[in-house]
Motif scaffolding. Structure first.
Motif, PDB file in Angstrom:
ATOM      1  N   ARG A 103      79.558  86.058 114.626  1.00 54.01           N
ATOM      2  CA  ARG A 103      78.152  85.736 113.837  1.00 54.01           C
ATOM      3  C   ARG A 103      77.810  87.285 113.737  1.00 54.01           C
ATOM      4  O   ARG A 103      77.985  88.086 114.565  1.00 54.01           O
ATOM      5  CB  ARG A 103      77.043  85.088 114.499  1.00 54.01           C
ATOM      6  CG  ARG A 103      77.356  83.540 114.970  1.00 54.01           C
ATOM      7  CD  ARG A 103      77.680  82.772 113.589  1.00 54.01           C
ATOM      8  NE  ARG A 103      76.125  82.442 113.034  1.00 54.01           N
ATOM      9  CZ  ARG A 103      75.655  81.323 113.045  1.00 54.01           C
ATOM     10  NH1 ARG A 103      76.126  80.331 114.159  1.00 54.01           N
ATOM     11  NH2 ARG A 103      74.470  81.289 112.358  1.00 54.01           N
ATOM     12  N   TRP A 104      77.220  87.321 112.695  1.00 53.19           N
ATOM     13  CA  TRP A 104      76.245  88.587 112.548  1.00 53.19           C
ATOM     14  C   TRP A 104      75.034  88.602 113.378  1.00 53.19           C
ATOM     15  O   TRP A 104      74.112  88.002 112.620  1.00 53.19           O
ATOM     16  CB  TRP A 104      76.222  89.160 111.056  1.00 53.19           C
ATOM     17  CG  TRP A 104      75.455  90.535 110.789  1.00 53.19           C
ATOM     18  CD1 TRP A 104      74.126  91.126 111.361  1.00 53.19           C
ATOM     19  CD2 TRP A 104      75.607  91.606 109.761  1.00 53.19           C
ATOM     20  NE1 TRP A 104      73.718  92.085 110.791  1.00 53.19           N
ATOM     21  CE2 TRP A 104      74.674  92.646 110.033  1.00 53.19           C
ATOM     22  CE3 TRP A 104      76.745  91.621 108.565  1.00 53.19           C
ATOM     23  CZ2 TRP A 104      74.861  93.528 109.077  1.00 53.19           C
ATOM     24  CZ3 TRP A 104      76.570  92.555 108.165  1.00 53.19           C
ATOM     25  CH2 TRP A 104      75.918  93.769 108.102  1.00 53.19           C
ATOM     26  N   THR A 152      74.841  80.194 107.546  1.00 52.82           N
ATOM     27  CA  THR A 152      75.808  81.342 107.359  1.00 52.82           C
ATOM     28  C   THR A 152      75.999  82.223 108.673  1.00 52.82           C
ATOM     29  O   THR A 152      75.548  81.815 109.607  1.00 52.82           O
ATOM     30  CB  THR A 152      74.663  82.447 106.280  1.00 52.82           C
ATOM     31  OG1 THR A 152      73.506  82.756 107.152  1.00 52.82           O
ATOM     32  CG2 THR A 152      74.221  81.548 105.138  1.00 52.82           C
ATOM     33  N   PRO A 153      76.584  83.547 108.369  1.00 52.50           N
ATOM     34  CA  PRO A 153      77.059  84.153 109.470  1.00 52.50           C
ATOM     35  C   PRO A 153      75.761  84.816 110.186  1.00 52.50           C
ATOM     36  O   PRO A 153      75.841  85.221 111.459  1.00 52.50           O
ATOM     37  CB  PRO A 153      78.011  85.475 108.942  1.00 52.50           C
ATOM     38  CG  PRO A 153      78.416  84.856 107.929  1.00 52.50           C
ATOM     39  CD  PRO A 153      77.579  83.964 107.264  1.00 52.50           C
ATOM     40  N   PHE A 155      72.563  85.297 112.372  1.00 55.39           N
ATOM     41  CA  PHE A 155      71.829  84.724 113.588  1.00 55.39           C
ATOM     42  C   PHE A 155      70.900  85.645 113.926  1.00 55.39           C
ATOM     43  O   PHE A 155      71.202  86.789 114.695  1.00 55.39           O
ATOM     44  CB  PHE A 155      72.964  84.282 114.541  1.00 55.39           C
ATOM     45  CG  PHE A 155      72.263  83.212 115.533  1.00 55.39           C
ATOM     46  CD1 PHE A 155      72.354  81.842 115.197  1.00 55.39           C
ATOM     47  CD2 PHE A 155      71.530  83.716 116.440  1.00 55.39           C
ATOM     48  CE1 PHE A 155      71.779  80.950 116.241  1.00 55.39           C
ATOM     49  CE2 PHE A 155      70.958  82.677 117.507  1.00 55.39           C
ATOM     50  CZ  PHE A 155      71.157  81.441 117.396  1.00 55.39           C
TER      51      PHE A 155
END
Length: 449
Positions: A103-104, A152-153, A155
């Motif tokens: 994740r980003w 989505t990526p 977090f």
């Protein structure tokens, strides 16, 4: 899997439980004190709670035990886990392994404002249509839960410097490997685990070491401790907020409820919101910087902030009875007490303000903040200090040093009687504690009727 969480009602562990449930696991948990808002959130999620730490809750054995950092050796459930050889892990490690991989991560660290700022950031991304995941140590009022996986990526995680577990003394945030990191502020706190400010700075340096060179570090210009942290080594671009920084605010109302945002001296728009206080203006600037890093243009982020509803227990108005307004606030450090009262004072002008303070955090109980307490309440008209039975220092001495009238009460009943005798229509009562405070808020509202 069946995951059992020891210490599940802590704000972090409760949020973790929500994520584990969302991943499809069966989640159960126990705590010594099961109280709202976390207990109600967990029950609403269908998570089974047990009061206390009887080892019987671990039979039949779960597939994994997640052990909260409030657990220590000697706890019957902990001893059972170790003796039986059950698989166990810390909360931050579980989060890193099962949720944050790939994740980003946008991490919000600092002594004050982590919960509010991470809530702001999650909401701004949501408002921009980015559907982020998040784990927040409180319940943001723009969302119905304190944690979710997201679509989505991106977090957002509240990145706490407190230690991870009795078997992992590193700060929680070193597990998270953020790409975008907000370092909001840094003062001495958590006197139960850190001997001095320098040791906390070292942990923040360990966090900075994990941020990629293509990432971003955001911090205010006004924090000497954070300057020292960056000075230990930083391999990541930095953006600064506040006086002399790239991101600045020009107050349009003295209480911080309206301000213009400037990025590199160019006006970006005006935030007009329900929050008050310089601390929240600072939180907003950090949020705007982090949101821009993941592609949210400042104008859209400012629009999102104007619709932000804050967090439960952060100057949350809980009742208005006979013209007396009662607020619940989580402040448990002199700086937080002072900034909260400053924001309220600027909003209500000359109206009477009564502060009710419970020194409940571990640092407070140890007396680590006692010297800063008398000054912290200057914006109140009077203060009621609650002396719990296990306080190991002289609270009356602190009360005597206050410039505003201060009394010490040793029971909820005494506090309620005092307020009933003093409050009149137009009075604002702020109750400050990082615990449930024996349900004082509801009892006071009832008594004032």
């Amino acid at each position: 899997m069946h995951i059992h969480i020891l210490g599940i009602c802590g704000t972090f562990m409760g949020s973790l439980a929500v994520l584990a449930k969302e991943l499809g696991h069966r989640v159960t948990g126990s705590d010594a004190n099961v109280y709202p808002p976390m207990s109600t959130q967990l029950e609403a999620q269908g998570i089974e709670l047990t009061q206390g730490y009887d080892p019987a809750q671990l039979e039949p054995a779960p597939d994994l035990v997640v052990i909260g950092n409030a657990m220590s050796r000697g706890n019957p459930a902990v001893e059972y886990v170790l003796n039986k050889g059950l698989p166990y892990v810390s909360g931050p490690q579980w989060l890193a392994d099962h949720v944050l991989q790939g994740r980003w991560v946008l991490a919000v660290a600092g002594t004050h404002g982590k919960t509010t700022t991470s809530s702001m950031l999650a909401w701004v991304l949501e408002h921009a249509g980015m559907s982020p995941g998040f784990l927040i140590g409180g319940v943001p009022q723009n969302f119905s839960v304190s944690a979710r996986l997201g679509d989505t990526p991106f977090f957002v995680v509240e990145a706490d410097e407190y230690d991870s577990a009795f078997f992992d003394k590193r700060s929680k945030f070193v597990h998270y490997h953020p790409r975008t990191a907000i370092l909001n502020n840094l003062e001495f706190d958590h006197a139960d685990i850190f001997p001095d400010l320098a040791s906390i700075e070292r942990q923040f340096h360990h966090l900075v070491r994990t941020i990629p060179s293509e990432g971003l570090v955001i911090h205010p210009t006004t924090e000497p401790a954070l300057e020292r942290v960056i000075g230990m080594g930083c391999w990541t671009p930095v953006q600064t907020t506040g006086t002399g920084g790239q991101w600045q605010a020009r107050l349009l109302s003295p209480d911080g409820s309206r301000f213009e945002v400037l990025f590199e001296d160019v006006a970006q728009g005006v935030v007009d919101w329900a929050l008050t206080g310089q601390h929240n203006v600072a939180n907003a600037l950090a949020t705007l910087a982090a949101a821009r890093h993941v592609g949210v243009v400042p104008a859209m982020a400012i629009d999102g902030l104007s619709a932000f509803k804050s967090v439960k227990r952060r100057m949350e108005k809980v009742a208005e009875v006979q013209g007396v307004t009662i607020y619940d606030d989580f402040a448990h450090h002199p700086t937080a007490i002072a900034t909260t009262l400053d924001g309220l004072r600027k909003r209500v002008g000359e109206a009477p303000v009564i502060a009710v303070i419970e020194p409940r955090s571990n640092s407070m109980k140890l007396g680590a903040h006692r010297d800063g307490l008398p000054e912290s309440v200057n914006d109140a008209d009077q203060v009621i200090w609650y002396a719990p039975p296990n306080l190991g220092w002289d609270l009356a001495g602190t009360a005597a040093e206050c410039k505003v009238p201060s009394v010490v009460a040793d029971s909820l009943e005494a506090i309620i009687e005092r307020i009933k005798g003093q409050a009149r229509p137009g009075t604002h009562v702020v109750i400050m504690s990082n615990g449930g405070f024996g349900g004082l808020h509801g009892k006071l509202a009832e008594a004032l009727k």
